[in-house]
Design a protein around this motif. Structure first.
Motif, PDB file in Angstrom:
ATOM      1  N   ALA A  30     -12.572-118.014 -65.982  1.00 26.79           N
ATOM      2  CA  ALA A  30     -13.635-117.012 -65.939  1.00 26.79           C
ATOM      3  C   ALA A  30     -14.240-116.975 -64.545  1.00 26.79           C
ATOM      4  O   ALA A  30     -14.134-117.931 -63.781  1.00 26.79           O
ATOM      5  N   PHE A  31     -14.866-115.856 -64.224  1.00 27.51           N
ATOM      6  CA  PHE A  31     -15.659-115.758 -63.011  1.00 27.51           C
ATOM      7  C   PHE A  31     -16.730-114.699 -63.207  1.00 27.51           C
ATOM      8  O   PHE A  31     -16.665-113.901 -64.149  1.00 27.51           O
ATOM      9  N   THR A  32     -17.745-114.752 -62.348  1.00 33.66           N
ATOM     10  CA  THR A  32     -18.917-113.883 -62.509  1.00 33.66           C
ATOM     11  C   THR A  32     -19.194-113.156 -61.195  1.00 33.66           C
ATOM     12  O   THR A  32     -20.036-113.590 -60.410  1.00 33.66           O
ATOM     13  N   TRP A  75     -10.345-111.921 -55.068  1.00 30.04           N
ATOM     14  CA  TRP A  75     -10.583-110.775 -55.960  1.00 30.04           C
ATOM     15  C   TRP A  75     -11.926-110.940 -56.654  1.00 30.04           C
ATOM     16  O   TRP A  75     -12.197-111.952 -57.286  1.00 30.04           O
ATOM     17  N   GLU A  76     -12.772-109.926 -56.545  1.00 32.27           N
ATOM     18  CA  GLU A  76     -14.116-109.970 -57.111  1.00 32.27           C
ATOM     19  C   GLU A  76     -14.296-109.002 -58.269  1.00 32.27           C
ATOM     20  O   GLU A  76     -15.398-108.499 -58.506  1.00 32.27           O
ATOM     21  N   GLY A  77     -13.215-108.743 -59.007  1.00 27.40           N
ATOM     22  CA  GLY A  77     -13.313-107.949 -60.216  1.00 27.40           C
ATOM     23  C   GLY A  77     -13.316-106.443 -60.017  1.00 27.40           C
ATOM     24  O   GLY A  77     -13.669-105.704 -60.925  1.00 27.40           O
ATOM     25  N   LYS A  85     -16.402-101.825 -60.186  1.00 22.66           N
ATOM     26  CA  LYS A  85     -16.151-103.114 -60.849  1.00 22.66           C
ATOM     27  C   LYS A  85     -15.596-102.868 -62.247  1.00 22.66           C
ATOM     28  O   LYS A  85     -15.979-101.910 -62.919  1.00 22.66           O
ATOM     29  N   LEU A  86     -14.742-103.762 -62.684  1.00 20.72           N
ATOM     30  CA  LEU A  86     -14.218-103.697 -64.040  1.00 20.72           C
ATOM     31  C   LEU A  86     -15.313-104.106 -65.019  1.00 20.72           C
ATOM     32  O   LEU A  86     -16.194-104.896 -64.681  1.00 20.72           O
ATOM     33  N   PRO A  87     -15.265-103.593 -66.250  1.00 24.48           N
ATOM     34  CA  PRO A  87     -16.252-104.028 -67.238  1.00 24.48           C
ATOM     35  C   PRO A  87     -16.050-105.492 -67.628  1.00 24.48           C
ATOM     36  O   PRO A  87     -14.945-106.031 -67.512  1.00 24.48           O
ATOM     37  N   ILE A 110     -14.093-111.897 -67.308  1.00 28.19           N
ATOM     38  CA  ILE A 110     -15.056-111.446 -66.306  1.00 28.19           C
ATOM     39  C   ILE A 110     -16.385-111.251 -67.000  1.00 28.19           C
ATOM     40  O   ILE A 110     -16.465-110.580 -68.034  1.00 28.19           O
ATOM     41  N   ASN A 111     -17.428-111.832 -66.430  1.00 29.78           N
ATOM     42  CA  ASN A 111     -18.779-111.698 -66.973  1.00 29.78           C
ATOM     43  C   ASN A 111     -19.736-111.461 -65.810  1.00 29.78           C
ATOM     44  O   ASN A 111     -19.520-111.959 -64.725  1.00 29.78           O
TER      45      ASN A 111
END
Length: 112
Positions: A30-32, A75-77, A85-87, A110-111
């Motif tokens: 996961a990443f935020t 990569w930051e989503g 940004k992706l949901p 992704i959160n």
């Protein structure tokens, strides 16, 4: 002093696995990417040991939302066009290390 103990071409200071020339990759689950400076990018420790890698990420409908060669843990989503940004949610990743072995695959969350 040897600056590259495992002779893989990556200096020990930049190498997640400085004493192993065949590291086992365990991508972050996961990443935020919310801009707070913590876990803003998806990290795959040791990916720099595989310069011919190809990383692809897919949404729940199987559409490719991100793909790159020679991934740099940056990569930051963002969707592939890098303007949105992706949901938040789960995404399938496929990592081809470019070394002839079977690709790695799993899930990333992704959160925000």
């Amino acid at each position: 002093m040897d600056d590259d103990d495992d002779n893989d071409g990556v200096l020990d200071g930049d190498d997640y696995f400085p004493t192993s020339d065949e590291p086992k990759l365990v991508p972050a689950q996961a990443f935020t990417p919310n801009g707070d400076g913590n876990n803003d990018a998806w990290v795959i420790p040791g990916i720099d040991n595989y310069p011919n890698n190809k990383v692809s990420v897919y949404n729940r409908w199987g559409h490719e939302v991100f793909a790159t060669r020679s991934y740099k843990n940056d990569w930051e989503g963002f969707y592939k066009s890098r303007n949105e940004k992706l949901p938040a949610g789960s995404y399938l990743y496929i990592i081809d290390l470019g070394d002839g072995n079977a690709p790695l695959q799993g899930w990333i969350f992704i959160n925000y």
